[in-house]
Motif scaffolding. Structure first.
Motif, PDB file in Angstrom:
ATOM      1  N   TYR A  80      24.416  -0.370  31.678  1.00  0.00           N
ATOM      2  CA  TYR A  80      23.514   0.695  31.202  1.00  0.00           C
ATOM      3  C   TYR A  80      24.313   1.860  30.626  1.00  0.00           C
ATOM      4  CZ  TYR A  80      20.755   4.981  31.614  1.00  0.00           C
ATOM      5  OH  TYR A  80      20.168   6.205  31.369  1.00  0.00           O
ATOM      6  N   TYR A  81      25.343   2.290  31.327  1.00  0.00           N
ATOM      7  CA  TYR A  81      26.154   3.404  30.822  1.00  0.00           C
ATOM      8  C   TYR A  81      26.859   3.035  29.515  1.00  0.00           C
ATOM      9  CZ  TYR A  81      25.898   7.381  33.956  1.00  0.00           C
ATOM     10  OH  TYR A  81      25.480   8.520  34.596  1.00  0.00           O
ATOM     11  N   ASP A  82      27.254   1.793  29.380  1.00  0.00           N
ATOM     12  CA  ASP A  82      27.905   1.351  28.144  1.00  0.00           C
ATOM     13  C   ASP A  82      26.909   1.374  26.986  1.00  0.00           C
ATOM     14  OD1 ASP A  82      29.789   0.379  26.398  1.00  0.00           O
ATOM     15  OD2 ASP A  82      29.792  -1.661  27.188  1.00  0.00           O
ATOM     16  N   ARG A  83      25.688   0.851  27.207  1.00  0.00           N
ATOM     17  CA  ARG A  83      24.660   0.828  26.169  1.00  0.00           C
ATOM     18  C   ARG A  83      24.209   2.235  25.790  1.00  0.00           C
ATOM     19  NH1 ARG A  83      22.142  -2.685  29.530  1.00  0.00           N
ATOM     20  NH2 ARG A  83      20.491  -1.176  29.988  1.00  0.00           N
ATOM     21  N   SER A  86      27.866   4.814  25.738  1.00  0.00           N
ATOM     22  CA  SER A  86      29.174   4.293  25.299  1.00  0.00           C
ATOM     23  C   SER A  86      30.276   4.707  26.265  1.00  0.00           C
ATOM     24  CB  SER A  86      29.507   4.766  23.878  1.00  0.00           C
ATOM     25  OG  SER A  86      28.556   4.291  22.960  1.00  0.00           O
ATOM     26  N   VAL A  87      29.956   4.705  27.543  1.00  0.00           N
ATOM     27  CA  VAL A  87      30.912   5.036  28.605  1.00  0.00           C
ATOM     28  C   VAL A  87      31.249   3.748  29.360  1.00  0.00           C
ATOM     29  CG1 VAL A  87      31.205   6.238  30.809  1.00  0.00           C
ATOM     30  CG2 VAL A  87      30.157   7.420  28.869  1.00  0.00           C
ATOM     31  N   LYS A  88      32.532   3.451  29.456  1.00  0.00           N
ATOM     32  CA  LYS A  88      32.993   2.256  30.152  1.00  0.00           C
ATOM     33  C   LYS A  88      33.249   2.592  31.618  1.00  0.00           C
ATOM     34  CE  LYS A  88      33.346  -0.123  26.259  1.00  0.00           C
ATOM     35  NZ  LYS A  88      32.432  -1.251  25.951  1.00  0.00           N
ATOM     36  N   LEU A  89      32.675   1.789  32.505  1.00  0.00           N
ATOM     37  CA  LEU A  89      32.843   1.986  33.938  1.00  0.00           C
ATOM     38  C   LEU A  89      33.302   0.694  34.586  1.00  0.00           C
ATOM     39  CD1 LEU A  89      29.501   3.885  34.698  1.00  0.00           C
ATOM     40  CD2 LEU A  89      31.787   4.907  34.766  1.00  0.00           C
ATOM     41  N   ASN A  90      34.186   0.818  35.557  1.00  0.00           N
ATOM     42  CA  ASN A  90      34.580  -0.332  36.372  1.00  0.00           C
ATOM     43  C   ASN A  90      33.562  -0.447  37.502  1.00  0.00           C
ATOM     44  OD1 ASN A  90      35.684  -2.034  38.360  1.00  0.00           O
ATOM     45  ND2 ASN A  90      37.768  -1.517  37.759  1.00  0.00           N
ATOM     46  N   PRO A  91      32.751  -1.502  37.522  1.00  0.00           N
ATOM     47  CA  PRO A  91      31.688  -1.584  38.535  1.00  0.00           C
ATOM     48  C   PRO A  91      32.213  -1.689  39.959  1.00  0.00           C
ATOM     49  CG  PRO A  91      31.827  -3.624  37.276  1.00  0.00           C
ATOM     50  CD  PRO A  91      32.714  -2.646  36.585  1.00  0.00           C
ATOM     51  N   ASP A  92      33.477  -2.057  40.128  1.00  0.00           N
ATOM     52  CA  ASP A  92      34.036  -2.191  41.474  1.00  0.00           C
ATOM     53  C   ASP A  92      34.560  -0.871  42.021  1.00  0.00           C
ATOM     54  OD1 ASP A  92      33.541  -4.958  41.626  1.00  0.00           O
ATOM     55  OD2 ASP A  92      35.370  -5.380  40.476  1.00  0.00           O
ATOM     56  N   THR A  93      35.035   0.024  41.153  1.00  0.00           N
ATOM     57  CA  THR A  93      35.675   1.247  41.636  1.00  0.00           C
ATOM     58  C   THR A  93      35.027   2.528  41.144  1.00  0.00           C
ATOM     59  OG1 THR A  93      37.219   1.257  39.751  1.00  0.00           O
ATOM     60  CG2 THR A  93      37.919   0.092  41.764  1.00  0.00           C
TER      61      THR A  93
END
Length: 401
Positions: A80-83, A86-93
């Protein structure tokens, strides 16, 4: 109970006084139009309910879940944040599921606050932004709620005159209660300020999808380098009308997310697994339901602004959120927002949230929530007009008592 330290630090809940009066009026047969609590009345989209039911009927889903959130849900929030931003998040950390954004905010306060730590909180603001830190032993210093040029000089003064130095600043845009929206330029300045003074930013973005002017509100995490100093909280409550499901998220700085995860591991086992699966389906699913919800609130906003103006009460038209932040009419301002709110129940059959409940700088305002249909909003406006028409006698009676 007043002997308990944490309870002593909390003032009486202002909204409870209005709720009691509302309940009393309804018990006496009054038809109260409730514009007080931001409690969504729209249905959860069918495909989300279907996924919940489907998952409930699967084996092993009644067991303890994951405090951090199941992997599929954290991946869905990252997507959702990427769409959206345009923010890339590591879902694990960099992503953690919370039991609603309110609870997540309070848990974060527990995670990062030492006794006496200072936190900069807007005034007026949603109560948990301040009282989460008070309950954790912190100290609150009020700063402006408006994202204007005057904001940063006020922050500078707050930093200069706070001992010890503040550990964090709270922001909430679109704002609850003021409905104000911040620009990406404002966030750029905020990130620069936070890095200069080595403090964290805690951003509440619960109303990210409730906007009416075609300009989606930004995330502070869109600013390059924001991840170094910021965690942002979002919620499923308003976007999908899932308020009672208690599902939200915190995303951003890995150190803060790890601290929150550590605290949550002692406090909860996460939301019921079928709710988490259904929340992932919501985030990954069709977005037409979000636009439909947005248009419903926009129509309600327009009806409120029009009908209340005809009743003699000008409503500033909010660009976002599910609230209007409305000045108490001049002839009632001397009463304060709480007494005015009580009069609205007694004389207009309308419940609102008194601004004083969001901080002393909110006492000239009341908050109206867009949680009744258009017909009921027009009914509320008629009640307000009836009240205003008899205002002189009402004020005379209030002064007399």
């Amino acid at each position: 109970m007043i002997d308990f330290h944490n309870v002593r630090r909390l003032p009486p809940y202002v909204f409870e006084q209005v709720n009691r009066l509302k309940a009393k009026a309804r018990a006496a047969g009054a038809d109260i139009v409730d514009l007080g609590m931001g409690n969504p009345d729209l249905d959860v989209p069918r495909h989300i309910k279907d996924k919940l039911i489907e998952t409930i009927n699967k084996p092993r889903t009644d067991r303890y879940s994951s405090s951090k959130g199941i992997p599929g849900l954290r991946r869905a929030q990252a997507a959702y944040y990427d769409r959206r931003f345009s923010v890339k998040l590591n879902p694990d950390t960099q992503v953690i599921a919370t039991l609603g954004s309110k609870e997540g905010f309070a848990n974060m306060a527990q995670a990062i606050t030492a006794p006496g730590d200072v936190v900069l909180v807007p005034n007026p603001s949603y109560p948990i932004h301040a009282f989460g830190f008070l309950m954790a032993g912190g100290v609150i210093r009020s700063v402006p709620a408006e994202p204007t040029p005057a904001y940063f000089p006020a922050l500078e003064r707050a930093i200069m005159h706070s001992i010890p130095k503040p550990i964090a600043v709270v922001v909430c845009y679109p704002s609850n209660p003021t409905a104000m929206v911040a620009s990406l330029d404002f966030y750029r300045d905020l990130v620069a300020f936070a890095k200069k003074h080595e403090i964290f930013i805690l951003s509440d973005l619960a109303y990210s999808e409730l906007y009416f002017d075609g300009n989606p509100p930004p995330s502070v995490l869109q600013v390059p380098g924001a991840m170094d100093v910021c965690v942002e909280f979002t919620s499923m409550s308003k976007t999908f009308s899932m308020a009672g499901w208690r599902m939200g998220f915190a995303v951003g700085n890995e150190r803060l997310i790890a601290a929150l995860a550590r605290i949550k591991s002692y406090l909860d086992y996460g939301a019921y697994t079928p709710i988490q699966v259904a929340a992932a389906a919501a985030l990954n699913g069709p977005e037409g339901c979000i636009e439909e919800m947005r248009q419903t609130y926009k129509k309600r906003r327009d009806v409120m602004v029009e009908s209340f103006a005809q009743a003699g009460w000008d409503i500033p038209s909010p660009a976002a959120s599910m609230f209007a932040w409305v000045p108490v009419p001049d002839k009632f301002k001397h009463l304060g927002s709480l007494e005015f709110s009580k009069l609205l129940i007694e004389k207009a059959d309308v419940a609102v949230a008194p601004g004083i409940g969001f901080g002393e700088h909110g006492d000239d305002y009341v908050r109206l929530a867009l949680v009744e249909n258009e017909q009921r909003i027009r009914q509320a406006a008629r009640g307000v007009r009836r009240f205003f028409d008899g205002a002189e006698q009402t004020l005379h009676n209030v002064i007399a008592r």
